[in-house]
Design an enzyme around this catalytic site. Structure first.
Site, short mmCIF file in Angstrom:
data_model
loop_
_atom_site.label_atom_id
_atom_site.label_comp_id
_atom_site.label_asym_id
_atom_site.label_seq_id
_atom_site.Cartn_x
_atom_site.Cartn_y
_atom_site.Cartn_z
N SER A 191 18.63 -46.47 44.76
CA SER A 191 18.31 -46.42 46.19
C SER A 191 16.88 -46.01 46.50
O SER A 191 16.45 -46.14 47.65
CB SER A 191 19.25 -45.46 46.91
OG SER A 191 20.49 -46.07 47.07
N LYS B 165 14.91 -48.59 48.16
CA LYS B 165 15.08 -48.88 49.60
C LYS B 165 13.83 -48.48 50.39
O LYS B 165 13.59 -49.00 51.48
CB LYS B 165 16.30 -48.12 50.14
CG LYS B 165 17.65 -48.57 49.56
CD LYS B 165 18.77 -47.63 49.97
CE LYS B 165 20.12 -48.05 49.40
NZ LYS B 165 21.17 -47.04 49.66
N TYR C 46 19.46 -57.19 47.27
CA TYR C 46 19.77 -55.76 47.30
C TYR C 46 20.08 -55.22 45.90
O TYR C 46 19.50 -54.22 45.45
CB TYR C 46 20.93 -55.52 48.27
CG TYR C 46 21.43 -54.10 48.25
CD1 TYR C 46 20.73 -53.07 48.87
CD2 TYR C 46 22.61 -53.76 47.57
CE1 TYR C 46 21.17 -51.76 48.83
CE2 TYR C 46 23.07 -52.46 47.52
CZ TYR C 46 22.35 -51.46 48.15
OH TYR C 46 22.79 -50.16 48.09
N TYR D 250 21.00 -38.81 52.23
CA TYR D 250 22.33 -39.09 52.80
C TYR D 250 22.93 -37.87 53.51
O TYR D 250 22.24 -37.19 54.24
CB TYR D 250 23.29 -39.61 51.71
CG TYR D 250 22.64 -40.68 50.88
CD1 TYR D 250 22.27 -41.88 51.47
CD2 TYR D 250 22.34 -40.47 49.54
CE1 TYR D 250 21.65 -42.87 50.73
CE2 TYR D 250 21.73 -41.45 48.79
CZ TYR D 250 21.39 -42.65 49.39
OH TYR D 250 20.78 -43.61 48.66
N VAL E 136 21.14 -43.21 42.78
CA VAL E 136 22.23 -42.80 41.88
C VAL E 136 21.88 -42.97 40.40
O VAL E 136 22.67 -42.59 39.54
CB VAL E 136 23.58 -43.49 42.20
CG1 VAL E 136 24.15 -43.02 43.52
CG2 VAL E 136 23.46 -45.00 42.13
N1 GLN Z 1 22.95 -49.77 44.16
C1 GLN Z 1 23.61 -48.58 44.57
C2 GLN Z 1 24.78 -48.92 45.44
O1 GLN Z 1 24.69 -49.86 46.17
C3 GLN Z 1 22.63 -47.71 45.30
C4 GLN Z 1 23.23 -46.39 45.76
C5 GLN Z 1 22.32 -45.21 45.63
O2 GLN Z 1 21.42 -45.16 44.80
N2 GLN Z 1 22.62 -44.18 46.40
O3 GLN Z 1 25.82 -48.30 45.45
#
Ligand code: GLN
Length: 317
Positions: A76, A79, A201, A253, A271
């Protein structure tokens, strides 16, 4: 480099380095305590005992420790780069499709989306990042390669690649993300084909970077949108302010309040166990440790950043 005085303390090259050494030692007992992100099967195989950290000052100085040059799945954190692109293309029109409030929910939650008519709370929860990916997919013929080139430029590393096994693993098991995307399409908030948006994505989440790459790649956010070394502008100063505000309030988050409280820097987690953060006008910092807490943030990584701002006395506050 000469010593620098910040917040009434003087920092030499040696003091930055010894702070990183102390942090590495102090977080060592935490490494085994987190859980790797086994919901993406390929990430479940990563060694929990890894720990790396890198600090890049806006004058270009770099300090690093541990596994700072080992590649890991950026997840993430990517992003932030897609948001940078979408924000620079769409400007404030973007906020018609994605909100700017903390969600207070897990990053992959579905429940809020129905109550809020398919408009995700913010661009860092998965639903929001999928809308951002759609904005990019609508603007480029080969959006994934475009994003990879963009991130290579930011990180100053021409060799960055995506990990095909992680990509396939996400694609095969990412049913929640597919559900989010289809659901938003039913509200007209996804314009491209769902499969194409998800490929972008999953693709940008599957990129591999290391701590040094990430601290390079975040430097423009520490310098009002312009990379201090290349001189390239990626966001206006006002846009960089807004993006940093979103990092502080939404970047980790449903733990963003706790992260701001403990760490005191705008930052983004993934993650894969990475976290990248910045202090405007001063530095970018990244950390990697694959074991996660229950919110999906690196357990030792959050602690390492907390120790950094505590030991240095430098935060945004
Ligand atoms: N690719 C992961 C997902 O879509 C990204 C989530 C994350 O890093 N928090 O679940």
């Amino acid at each position: 480099m000469p010593d620098m005085t910040i917040a009434n303390k003087t920092f030499s090259n040696n003091s930055w380095q010894s702070i990183l050494e102390e942090i590495k030692e102090e977080v060592a007992p935490l490494l085994s305590q987190g859980q790797v992100a086994a919901y993406i099967p390929e990430l479940g195989r990563v060694d929990k005992n890894k720990f790396g950290m890198a600090v890049r000052l806006i004058n270009g100085d770099l300090f690093e420790i541990g596994d700072s040059k080992t590649n890991f799945s950026v997840q993430s954190i990517s992003k932030v780069f897609t948001l940078t692109k979408a924000f620079s293309i769409l400007k404030d029109e973007l906020w018609k499709r994605v909100g700017k409030e903390p969600s207070g929910n897990p990053f992959n939650s579905l429940i809020q989306l129905e109550r809020e008519n398919g408009k995700p709370r913010n661009p860092f929860i998965n639903a929001g990042a999928i809308v951002v990916a759609d904005c990019i997919a609508n603007n480029y013929d080969d959006p994934l390669n475009y994003m990879i080139r963009f991130i290579r430029e930011l990180a100053d590393n021409k060799n960055l690649k995506l990990n095909v096994n992680v990509f396939q693993s996400e694609k095969k098991t990412g049913h929640r993300n597919a559900a989010l995307a289809h659901f938003m399409k039913s509200y007209g908030n996804i314009q491209s084909e769902v499969g194409d948006v998800l490929d972008l994505y999953f693709g940008h989440c599957s990129l591999e970077l290391n701590c040094v790459d990430l601290s390079n790649a975040f430097l423009y956010l520490a310098n009002h949108g312009t990379h201090p070394i290349s001189g390239k502008t990626y966001l206006s100063a006002s846009q960089a302010k807004r993006l940093n505000a979103l990092l502080l309030t939404c970047g980790t988050y449903d733990a963003a309040g706790d992260f701001a409280f403990k760490v005191g820097m705008p930052g983004k987690s993934g993650v894969g166990g990475g976290i990248a953060a910045i202090i405007p006008g001063l530095l970018s910092i990244s950390v990697w440790s694959p074991g996660l807490d229950k919110h999906g943030n690196s357990l030792a990584g959050v602690k390492a950043l907390e120790l950094f701002t505590t030991k240095t006395g430098i935060s945004i506050f």
